[in-house]
Each structure stands twice: as C-alpha cells, then as structure tokens.
Design an enzyme around this catalytic site. Structure first.
Site, PDB file in Angstrom:
ATOM      1  N   CYS A  89       0.858  -1.247  -0.076  1.00 36.90           N
ATOM      2  CA  CYS A  89      -0.063  -0.181  -0.098  1.00 36.90           C
ATOM      3  C   CYS A  89       0.841   1.313  -0.054  1.00 36.90           C
ATOM      4  O   CYS A  89       0.559   2.292  -0.519  1.00 36.90           O
ATOM      5  CB  CYS A  89      -0.925  -0.008   1.200  1.00 36.90           C
ATOM      6  SG  CYS A  89      -1.921   1.371   1.307  1.00 36.90           S
ATOM      7  N   CYS A 144      -5.982  -1.716   7.541  1.00 39.31           N
ATOM      8  CA  CYS A 144      -6.717  -0.597   7.809  1.00 39.31           C
ATOM      9  C   CYS A 144      -8.005  -1.100   7.081  1.00 39.31           C
ATOM     10  O   CYS A 144      -9.147  -0.722   7.296  1.00 39.31           O
ATOM     11  CB  CYS A 144      -6.393   0.551   6.926  1.00 39.31           C
ATOM     12  SG  CYS A 144      -5.964   0.691   5.069  1.00 39.31           S
TER      13      CYS A 144
END
Length: 348
Positions: free
Chosen positions: A89, A187
């Site tokens: 990410c 997340c």
C-alpha cells in the site's frame, strides 16, 4: 504546498501541527480506502483540521485500493503466502496514486505520520531512508520499497520524535480526545481478516506432517501461517508448528520446531533504494518481518533483481510472502518479497 495525509490518529495530527508551526503552507488530506462507513472517520478528521485551522480535502481511492491491495491480499493467500499489505500500500497507493492526486491538488509534497527519516546524500546523490529515532515505533520496514521519486516527495516530521513525547504534546494541545485509537490491523479489515474469505474461496484440506502422515483437517489454508502452533487441532504428543503451506495440493504441513529454522531464501524482485548501494554481495542486517530482530546476513545478487539472502545463523519461521528488509545500521538498503528456495514435500 504540502498535503498532510491525515487518518484521524495522533501521529498524522501531530505531523500537521509541526508543519504548521514551521509556517509551512499545508492542507489536510483524507484518503478513502474502504467503502465501509467512512462518515465517522471523515467527521473526526474534519474536527481535527478545524482545530488546527487548516483546509481538508478528500480523495476517493476505494476502487484502486480494492484492486491493488485487497486483490493482492486475497491472491497471496490463494498462493499459500502470508502477505504484507501495508508495504504494498505504501508503494502503490499512499506514495503512488495518492501522491499523484495531491499533485493535481497543487501540492508538491506529501507528509505522513510515519516514524522514519529521509536525508539527501550529496555524495551518492540519493535520497536515503533511515530508521526513526524511536526504536519501539520506527516504521522504516514498511517503506523499504519506495523509489527515489517517492522519497523526494515525502516528508516525515516525526522521524526525530518518540511516540510518548508526541502523545504528551497532543495532550497539551487539547487534541488527544479528538483523535482515534491507534490501529494495529490492516486498515481495510474490521475484525478478523479471515472474514474476507469463504469456504468457496478456500475449501477444507489435509494437515500433513513433514514425513507425509495425514493427521488432521484444516478449514482453509488462509487461516495458517509459518510458525503457527495454536489452533492446529491435532495432538501428537509434542508441539508441532506450521512449517509450510502447499497451496497446489491444499495442504498444511506441520513439524517439530527444528523445521522452522531457515538459513537462506530468495528475493526475486529485490528493490534497492539507491543504485549506489548495488554490489554483487552486500553485508547487511536483515529483518524478515516487522517485529523480527535484524540478523546479520550476506545478500548475493544473481541478476539485477534476483538475490539470495544467507543468514550467518539460521532464523526461525522465514515466511514466504512476507518481506525481507536490509539495513546497514540505521540506513535502509531495500528489500523484497521472500521466496523459499525449497519447501517440504507433501506427497504421500
């Protein structure tokens, strides 16, 4: 202008405060990664940016995040690997697509609350990534795949700070009550990551010992990782650990602890942060997961990208799909995804 990526937590909030205190021209930036109930998070960040007296801009990256990160996450487990979505990410989204978006908004740099440092080395003309000063919090491991362009556009105001001091300052500013609890999970996961998968994705299969004995059933290979001891559902008179995952045969392979020792492995796409670091062999300290204590190793490059990591002393639970990151003291040399040269056969 600088865009400060804000999640609503203590770290990104204090990063924004520090930059504003330095009279930098900044705005807050909230990136939507998950379509699940973002209103609460947006409202929290709005309260923080209002308290800091800075503008807030919102960027929707839910679609590319689903394709690049959640897709990678699911694909890795299907291949019997244990992924690290945060590393991917940071390279693909936060300092990739998000950086492109902030430049469209008029910002030349993006700041985050990572506990790392970046310096420009005049000798080798490279931006170098260094560990943050707080040994318990520093996050250089997660940024080891960033390239020179990304590092040149990144600001890390917390690199010289300790987490405990950041919290004290946030409390003094009266902002602690507005921040969100610190997240410890990926997340995009609310609860257990196993909820992302179904029996259709991962059917049950056999648990097999290293010598080929079928000793139990597993409920899907995604639920297991190298080094795991608990939750195996087998009793063999002494501790057994997951030592390999055979995805093609849908088997989890277990063995005594000695089978977790690993001296060498391959990295097929080894990323060096600076070309000046390149040698046929590097002596470095290598970390094989975030909380692993770095261990001395030799890194041999067979091609520009393919390398073999050879530890001076065997390490426990080297896990395919996780990332090896190489250091020389505080400096990050680079890293890449772990591929074991050989694994245990699960043939009958």
């Amino acid at each position: 202008m600088i865009a400060v990526a804000m999640s609503g937590g203590v770290d990104s909030t204090f990063a924004a405060h520090l930059l504003k205190k330095q009279k930098k021209n900044i705005f807050g930036l909230f990136a939507l990664f998950s379509p699940k109930d973002p209103e609460k998070e947006i409202a929290r960040v709005k309260r923080l940016t209002e308290a800091l007296k800075i503008d807030l801009k919102i960027v929707d990256l839910t679609l590319p995040f689903r394709e690049k990160i959640i897709g990678y996450f699911r694909k890795s487990y299907r291949q019997g690997l244990t992924p690290n979505p945060c590393i991917i990410c940071n390279r693909e989204i936060k300092f990739g697509l998000l950086l492109e978006e902030v430049q469209k908004l008029g910002a030349s740099q993006i700041a985050t609350g990572h506990y790392v440092r970046v310096i420009f080395n005049e000798t080798n003309h490279c931006f170098e990534l260094l560990k943050g000063k707080d040994p318990g919090k520093e996050q250089s491991y997660f940024l080891a795949l960033l390239n020179q362009h990304q590092l040149s556009k990144a600001l890390f105001p917390l690199g010289e700070w300790r987490k405990e001091d950041v919290i004290k300052e946030i409390v003094k500013l009266g902002l602690f009550g507005l921040t969100s609890p610190e997240s410890q999970e990926a997340c995009f996961i609310k609860g257990d990551y196993r909820e992302l998968f179904t029996e259709e994705d991962f059917p049950p299969g056999e648990i097999v010992t290293v010598d080929g004995r079928i000793v139990g059933k597993h409920q899907g290979i995604y639920a297991y990782t190298i080094g795991q001891r608990r939750g195996l559902g087998v009793r063999l008179g002494r501790p057994y650990y997951v030592v390999a995952i055979d995805a093609p045969k849908n088997r989890v392979i277990i063995g005594p602890k000695k089978y977790l020792r690993c001296e060498r492995f391959l990295v097929k796409k080894f990323h060096l942060i600076c070309d000046a670091y390149r040698q046929k062999e590097l002596e470095a300290n290598v970390r094989i997961r975030y909380r692993h204590k770095e261990a001395p190793a030799t890194i041999k490059f067979y091609t520009e990208k393919e390398a073999e990591v050879i530890f001076k002393k065997p390490q426990q639970a080297v896990t395919p799909g996780q990332f090896a990151v190489a250091y020389q003291e505080d400096k990050v040399l680079g890293g890449g995804e772990i591929h074991l040269k050989e694994t245990f056969s699960s043939s009958d």
